[in-house]
Design an enzyme around this catalytic site. Structure first.
Site, short mmCIF file in Angstrom:
data_model
loop_
_atom_site.label_atom_id
_atom_site.label_comp_id
_atom_site.label_asym_id
_atom_site.label_seq_id
_atom_site.Cartn_x
_atom_site.Cartn_y
_atom_site.Cartn_z
N LYS A 196 0.82 -1.03 -0.39
CA LYS A 196 0.30 -0.22 0.16
C LYS A 196 0.37 1.25 -0.25
O LYS A 196 0.67 2.29 -0.55
CB LYS A 196 -0.68 -0.13 1.17
CG LYS A 196 -1.62 1.16 1.24
CD LYS A 196 -2.39 1.05 2.76
CE LYS A 196 -3.61 2.38 2.63
NZ LYS A 196 -4.35 2.09 3.97
N HIS A 243 -11.60 -30.94 -32.49
CA HIS A 243 -11.26 -28.95 -32.49
C HIS A 243 -12.77 -29.07 -30.94
O HIS A 243 -14.37 -28.69 -31.68
CB HIS A 243 -12.80 -28.58 -33.48
CG HIS A 243 -11.44 -27.56 -34.47
ND1 HIS A 243 -11.13 -26.28 -34.41
CD2 HIS A 243 -11.09 -28.45 -35.99
CE1 HIS A 243 -10.54 -26.98 -35.98
NE2 HIS A 243 -10.17 -27.52 -36.43
#
Length: 505
Positions: A133, A270
């Site tokens: 922070k 596929h």
């Protein structure tokens, strides 16, 4: 200048510690880390000497103190912070080097609940988040992989704001991952597997792939540490780098081939099965699967549920394939397959069930994985299926579960003869399956048909009757079930309801 070092994984941290010491930083540490650094010849100030408070409860409380967190969170560009720090005797801490208790590693050790709780880090995440922070002033290092380059840049005086932001973002990502791991692991441990209004699923990147489904898309391979098996845990033994599409197809083939006990082969193209068969050996299963649709098999993904032997490898060598998957390979078989430079050879160890997640705009859809084969096997026609027909129907219904909806599978003798997938009309899927089977010269008399969802009309039954299909398996549940059953009885077709739908969109 102060540097706080408190790490579980200590190996290599002295490289960074020596760099900090050379630059005039006072090293602050506690417990095992302090002892480790002292043994390396470094002078260390104990945390207790700064907080004036002993560590408590077997080390559960040591850095959770205003002097420590104040030293991290104070802003040197805010006058009020400087005044308060002076008033309370808080000195700034400029570098924080922390990593966390090994909760992830301990999950696999079968610890008792209370033992496992001891490996949930509290102080570490608090230190990391506080430092991240305040990254403008505090440099946070939470990954041992960063010790080397950070030490070098510190010595060069070249740590940039971009470096600080990178380390801060990495720190927040680590604590987010750590907390999500704990949350999901405890939901399993406590047998509370529902979804809370706010929750997270832990994933870690195994690396960036060449590209996504298409070359203009970036892609990564992510792993869920709570899943012990699966395609991300498989080992690439040979061949080109696996692509995004390779992983999708390989996972699909792995899941389907794992449904069978007897030697089985699945060929996927596929993300749809194009040939599936069982046989007395892997080689027989492969030949039957390939002959089901020899056109689609070209450039496909081939998976086996048993070890690939030399005979099978010689057959595979004759066909262009993208990927071969198996739980094991005979040494000579592997030598033959490795003569194909680009063929990806994968050894897998099974797969595990978790959540099924799909992306939608603005969020995600999440569901349990489809793990049920069927709820019942109810013969609803006048004619009962033969033993052979029932075996083929169960085989075809398993295949149907892994084909894209609307899906229809025609099978006979333990192999698929035709597969129709992805059509918006179920009868169109059936037409496609029949046309494929006929194009490759299969006799459909005595074949069976499986549908992953109910037949909404009797038109599919009429088509089956025209080509000689003798038995149908489907979930049932349509408002026109009576019409479908009547059509089957009229044509002498055996009909079995499973009570279970397997949509796969």
């Amino acid at each position: 200048m102060k540097a706080l070092i408190s790490v579980y994984y200590k190996e290599g941290v002295e490289e960074l510690a020596f760099a900090l010491k050379e630059l005039g930083y006072q090293l602050v540490s506690s417990g095992g880390t302090a002892e480790y650094l002292k043994n390396k010849g470094l002078e260390v100030v104990e945390v207790e000497d700064i907080t004036k408070f002993p560590q408590m409860f077997d080390g559960r409380v040591k850095t959770l103190h205003p002097v420590i967190h104040g030293g991290i969170l104070m802003r040197d560009w805010v006058e009020k912070d400087l005044e308060e720090a002076k008033r309370f005797g808080i000195e700034p801490i400029d570098v924080v080097v922390v990593n966390l208790y090994p909760f992830e590693e301990k999950l696999s050790e079968g610890l008792e609940e209370k033992e496992l709780m001891e490996f949930i880090d509290i102080g570490g995440p608090a230190l990391i988040r506080a430092s991240a922070k305040n990254f403008y002033r505090v440099l946070v290092v939470c990954d041992p992989e960063d010790y080397g380059w950070v030490a070098q840049k510190l010595r060069e005086g070249s740590i940039s704001l971009k470096d600080r932001k990178y380390l801060a973002l990495k720190a927040f990502s680590m604590t987010a991952y750590y907390d999500s791991l704990i949350s999901r692991a405890l939901s399993d441990l406590f047998e509370m597997n529902g979804v809370f209004p706010k929750f997270a699923i832990p994933v870690k990147s195994l690396g960036e792939l060449r590209y996504g489904e298409n070359p203009h898309q970036r892609a990564w391979l992510l792993e869920n540490p709570l899943e012990s098996l699966g395609i991300t845990k498989a080992e690439v033994l040979h061949g080109k780098e696996m692509s995004f599409n390779n992983y999708l197809d390989a996972d699909s083939s792995l899941r389907l081939v794992s449904q069978f006990q007897e030697p089985a082969c699945v060929i996927v193209k596929h993300n749809n099965p194009c040939g599936v068969a069982i046989g007395r050996s892997p080689s027989e299963a492969f030949l039957k699967a390939k002959e089901s649709d020899p056109e689609s098999a070209f450039g496909g993904i081939v998976a086996f549920n048993q070890s690939v032997d030399l005979e099978t490898a010689e057959l595979l060598k004759e066909l262009f394939l993208e990927v071969v998957l198996a739980p094991d390979y005979e040494e000579r078989a592997l030598e033959v397959l490795k003569t194909k430079k680009n063929l990806r050879i994968i050894q897998f160890f099974g797969f595990s069930h978790y959540w099924d997640i799909k992306k939608v705009s603005g969020g995600y859809l999440l569901q349990e994985e489809d793990t049920l084969d069927y709820q019942k096997l109810e013969v609803v026609s006048q004619r009962k299926p033969t033993i052979e027909e029932m075996e083929d129907m169960l085989f075809a219904f398993k295949v149907c579960k892994y084909a894209k909806s609307n899906a229809v599978v025609i099978a006979k003798g333990g192999r698929t003869l035709g597969i129709g997938t992805g059509n918006t009309s179920r009868v169109d899927s059936l037409r496609c399956a029949i046309q494929k089977a006929q194009r490759f010269g299969f006799d459909l008399n005595g074949a069976v048909m499986a549908s992953e969802a109910f037949l909404p009309f009797s038109d599919s039954v009429e088509l089956c009757a025209e080509v000689g299909i003798s038995a149908i398996i489907q979930p049932g549940g349509s408002i026109r079930d009576k019409e479908v059953i009547s059509a089957c009885d009229r044509h002498g077709i055996a009909l079995v309801f499973t009570g279970t739908r397997h949509f796969r969109h």
